[in-house]
Design a protein around this motif. Structure first.
Motif, PDB file in Angstrom:
ATOM      1  N   THR A  74      -6.789  -1.948   0.870  1.00  0.00           N
ATOM      2  CA  THR A  74      -6.303  -2.937   1.821  1.00  0.00           C
ATOM      3  C   THR A  74      -7.310  -3.175   2.928  1.00  0.00           C
ATOM      4  O   THR A  74      -7.290  -4.211   3.579  1.00  0.00           O
ATOM      5  CB  THR A  74      -4.947  -2.526   2.437  1.00  0.00           C
ATOM      6  OG1 THR A  74      -5.018  -1.160   2.828  1.00  0.00           O
ATOM      7  CG2 THR A  74      -3.797  -2.732   1.478  1.00  0.00           C
TER       8      THR A  74
ATOM      9  N   ASN B 212      -5.138   3.257  -2.010  1.00  0.00           N
ATOM     10  CA  ASN B 212      -4.443   2.029  -1.592  1.00  0.00           C
ATOM     11  C   ASN B 212      -4.935   1.588  -0.221  1.00  0.00           C
ATOM     12  O   ASN B 212      -5.142   0.406   0.052  1.00  0.00           O
ATOM     13  CB  ASN B 212      -2.938   2.265  -1.481  1.00  0.00           C
ATOM     14  CG  ASN B 212      -2.260   2.289  -2.837  1.00  0.00           C
ATOM     15  OD1 ASN B 212      -2.909   2.094  -3.858  1.00  0.00           O
ATOM     16  ND2 ASN B 212      -0.967   2.540  -2.848  1.00  0.00           N
ATOM     17  N   HIS B 213      -5.112   2.592   0.656  1.00  0.00           N
ATOM     18  CA  HIS B 213      -5.539   2.309   2.020  1.00  0.00           C
ATOM     19  C   HIS B 213      -6.932   1.694   2.029  1.00  0.00           C
ATOM     20  O   HIS B 213      -7.194   0.725   2.731  1.00  0.00           O
ATOM     21  CB  HIS B 213      -5.521   3.618   2.828  1.00  0.00           C
ATOM     22  CG  HIS B 213      -5.823   3.423   4.280  1.00  0.00           C
ATOM     23  ND1 HIS B 213      -4.904   2.854   5.139  1.00  0.00           N
ATOM     24  CD2 HIS B 213      -6.927   3.684   5.005  1.00  0.00           C
ATOM     25  CE1 HIS B 213      -5.452   2.794   6.346  1.00  0.00           C
ATOM     26  NE2 HIS B 213      -6.679   3.298   6.293  1.00  0.00           N
TER      27      HIS B 213
ATOM     28  N   GLY C  75       0.795  -1.233   0.000  1.00  0.00           N
ATOM     29  CA  GLY C  75       0.000   0.000   0.000  1.00  0.00           C
ATOM     30  C   GLY C  75       0.822   1.274   0.000  1.00  0.00           C
ATOM     31  O   GLY C  75       0.261   2.362   0.008  1.00  0.00           O
TER      32      GLY C  75
END
Ligand SMILES: [Zn+2]
Ligand SMILES: [Zn+2]
Length: 160
Positions: free
Chosen positions: A158, A154-155, A132
């Motif tokens: 995930t 990205n966060h 990430g």
């Protein structure tokens, strides 16, 4: 060897090293294989050195070997080693000095580009996990606003 060939090899080696370092950082250091050494750089560690410094040591060994081989009649290799060494010095000033302030004295960041580089690398350190992360370069950094957006997406990825 002509001086302009020598200068070209040195400059290309520095540029090539940034691309190589970016690739190694993204695909080796942040992979299952390389995270063992690199994790120390993403979490708080005690002491002056961290395990991640072993990457720097490995690169120095490669440069030193190229110097030795180069001095046995391969001046182009010697120039390449010289470029790698300059890259190492720049990395030491920018990454370890300007960004992480590991030097015993404070180095002040001046100029728009350097400030962007520092901010971008701080965003790289916003993640303490292997996955990430954004912005893997050391001397080159993209637009900070765009990096922030990528970090956020990205966060979210995930999390779900
Ligand atoms: Zn990293
Ligand atoms: Zn860092």
């Amino acid at each position: 060897m002509s001086w302009y060939l020598a200068v070209s090899i040195v400059v290309l080696s520095i540029l090539g090293m940034e691309i190589f370092a970016w690739l190694v950082h993204k695909y080796i250091m942040h992979s299952r294989l390389g995270w063992g050494w690199h994790e120390s750089h993403h979490i708080e560690t005690k002491g002056v050195f961290e395990k991640n410094d072993l990457y720097g040591v490995s690169f120095s060994v490669i440069a030193a070997s190229l110097f030795i081989i180069g001095s046995m009649g391969y001046p182009k290799l010697w120039m390449m080693a010289f470029g790698l060494t300059i890259y190492g010095v720049l990395y030491g000033i920018v990454h370890d000095g300007l960004i992480h302030q590991r030097w015993p004295f404070f180095i002040h960041t001046k100029g728009r580009y350097l400030k962007r580089l520092v901010q971008a690398h701080r965003l790289h350190h916003a993640t303490h996990e292997r996955e990430g992360a954004v912005s893997f370069g050391f001397l080159y950094a993209g637009d900070v606003r765009r990096l922030k957006e990528r970090l956020k997406s990205n966060h979210n990825k995930t999390k779900t």
